[in-house]
Design an enzyme around this catalytic site. Structure first.
Site: not given
Ligand code: SF4
Length: 491
Positions: A197, A309, A311, A408-409
């Site tokens: 991403c 996590h 984040e 996670s994703n």
């Molecule tokens: S939040 Fe995480 S998965 Fe979403 S665009 Fe940003 S880095 Fe990528």
């Protein structure tokens, strides 16, 4: 139609005969091999050539196995793309396996002739595999080493080395059977978007540019993105990954990972005079801003996400006394706030969209005045990848998700596919694909988490095509053109 094993000599065929494996004696030498290749081409079955062979390089020893990545063909080397998966299955049996080209010679080679073949880059030599290069279906070649440059056939000990080679062949049978059952016609269903991403591309570019501009080492707090391959590649370029900024020498250049950090981490970095370059994804920063706004005015924030996590750890660090992590609908049904009229919610960016919405709706019901994001905080990349894998899972017998176990994703993509009733597996790369999963799977869905490099997906596709899933269809659920700007320290 399952594959067959072709063993040139009777003694090799005997070593390989075990229940569940179809073993044909192909005959020794190119002429006999060409005859059996012709018969097998007409039958249209996948073919695995297995037997003994000679090593061309010193580190391939008697009893080792060589799995051919390429064999000789009429117009040069012919790739055998399923080799990495077969090699991984053999390694899981505890066997010593080398991956590389296998050359074919019309007669037994030694001395100067062996050295000549070695110069071609091949690891081993046999007398038959080249004859199978033109088969229309999947082909694999495995050779158990008997003779080597320093232990040629005429030296004493050949009988013992031969027995060692045959023992390895016998020990290899379970993996050969798995390959034969996994090989067969079928289709690959590629989910799109998949893989990197914009936030991950930005974070990787930040580390690369920091290395260019400031020189190695560049320290990186935690995995810059959750992918083992990315981390290994950046390490090779000079990045040093640490858990905490306290491990970084004073004044050194330090990148903060894409998942974001608590203010306390920034303060610790400042106290050590670090040159900090922040690779936090702007979409994670957006959640931090929301949370700061809510807690700043005295709200309790329910943060929907996984407490362990990174984040979530970072976001909670914005106001630990006012943020409560809510992991599931059950927790949402019981969570409390000092003042139920002053509550808000936010989310981890990489959750499963439907699960997060279920949790949010429980909170909305219990706290009617609760404030939250307009739709959700789940980022565009997570949402798009989940939509695409949902479509693919509906048609696939099996879904393979490329990603690391701490991503996670990527884990959510596995769950989303499974919720459609489809078998789904997370793999870091092709070496983690268990051939047994592929038996009977004619339609295989493929996707990758936002932190998984696209070249790993390409390799997986190549391997599966080498097993006979040659048709490839791509399902595009969204076009992505998001690009984030770089921080000024590296722009
Ligand atoms: S939040 Fe995480 S998965 Fe979403 S665009 Fe940003 S880095 Fe990528």
């Amino acid at each position: 139609m399952t594959g067959v094993v072709v063993a040139p000599m009777r003694v090799e065929a005997s070593a390989l005969r075990m229940p569940g494996l179809v073993v044909l004696r192909g005959g020794m030498g190119p002429r006999r091999a060409a005859e059996s290749a012709q018969r097998l081409a007409a039958a249209g079955r996948p073919v695995l050539v297995a037997g003994v062979g000679g090593a061309l390089v010193p580190d391939v020893r008697p009893g080792d196995l060589v799995v051919a990545t390429e064999i000789d063909g009429p117009d040069g080397r012919v790739p055998l793309p399923s080799a990495p998966m077969l090699a991984a299955a053999l390694r899981r049996l505890g066997l010593t396996v080398h991956l590389g080209p296998i050359a074919s010679s019309p007669s037994v080679v030694d001395g100067a002739e062996r050295a000549r073949y070695a110069r071609s880059g091949a690891l081993a030599v046999d007398m038959e595999s080249a004859e199978f290069a033109g088969l229309p279906g999947p082909v694999a070649v495995v050779r158990a080493i008997v003779d080597t440059p320093d232990q040629p056939l005429w030296r004493p000990g050949t009988v013992l080395r031969g027995l060692s080679g045959l023992r390895s062949l016998r020990a290899a049978v379970p993996a050969l059977r798995e390959w034969c059952e996994a090989a067969g016609e079928g289709e690959l269903l590629l989910a799109s978007p998949r893989s990197f991403c914009a936030g991950v591309e930005r974070a990787i570019e930040i580390v690369e540019r920091a290395l260019e501009r400031y020189g190695a080492p560049v320290y990186v707090r935690r995995q810059v993105v959750h992918n083992a391959h990315v981390v290994r590649r950046l390490e090779a370029l000079g990045a040093v990954f640490v858990q905490e900024v306290e491990e970084v020498p004073r004044g050194a250049t330090t990148v903060l990972a894409a998942h974001g950090v608590a203010p306390a981490v920034r303060a610790a970095a400042q106290a050590r005079d670090l040159r900090v370059i922040d690779a936090t994804c702007p979409l994670v920063m957006k959640v931090h801003s929301e949370v700061k706004r809510y807690t700043g005015r005295g709200d309790t924030v329910f943060l929907i996400g996984h407490a362990d996590h990174e984040e979530v750890e970072g976001t909670v660090g914005e106001a630990p006394e006012r943020i409560v992590v809510v992991e599931d609908a059950e927790a949402a049904a019981h969570v409390r706030a000092p003042d139920g009229g002053r509550v808000a919610y936010a989310m981890q960016t990489t959750l499963a969209v439907d699960e997060a919405e279920e949790i949010a709706s429980v909170l909305r019901k219990r706290f009617p005045s609760i404030e939250g994001p307009r739709r959700d905080d789940i980022c565009y990349a997570t949402t798009n990848r989940q939509r695409a894998v949902t479509t693919v899972a509906e048609e696939a017998d099996l879904v393979l998700v490329v990603g690391s176990a701490n991503s996670s994703n990527s884990l959510r993509l596995v769950e989303v596919a499974r919720r459609r009733g489809t078998r789904a597996r997370l793999v870091d790369d092709v070496s983690e694909v268990d051939l047994r999963w592929l038996a009977g799977a004619t339609r295989i869905g493929i996707t990758a988490g936002a932190s998984a490099p696209p070249d790993l997906v390409a390799e997986l596709v190549r391997c599966l095509q080498g097993l006979g899933r040659t048709r490839v269809t791509e399902t595009v659920r969204a076009d992505e053109d998001v690009v984030f700007t770089l921080p000024r320290e590296v722009s």
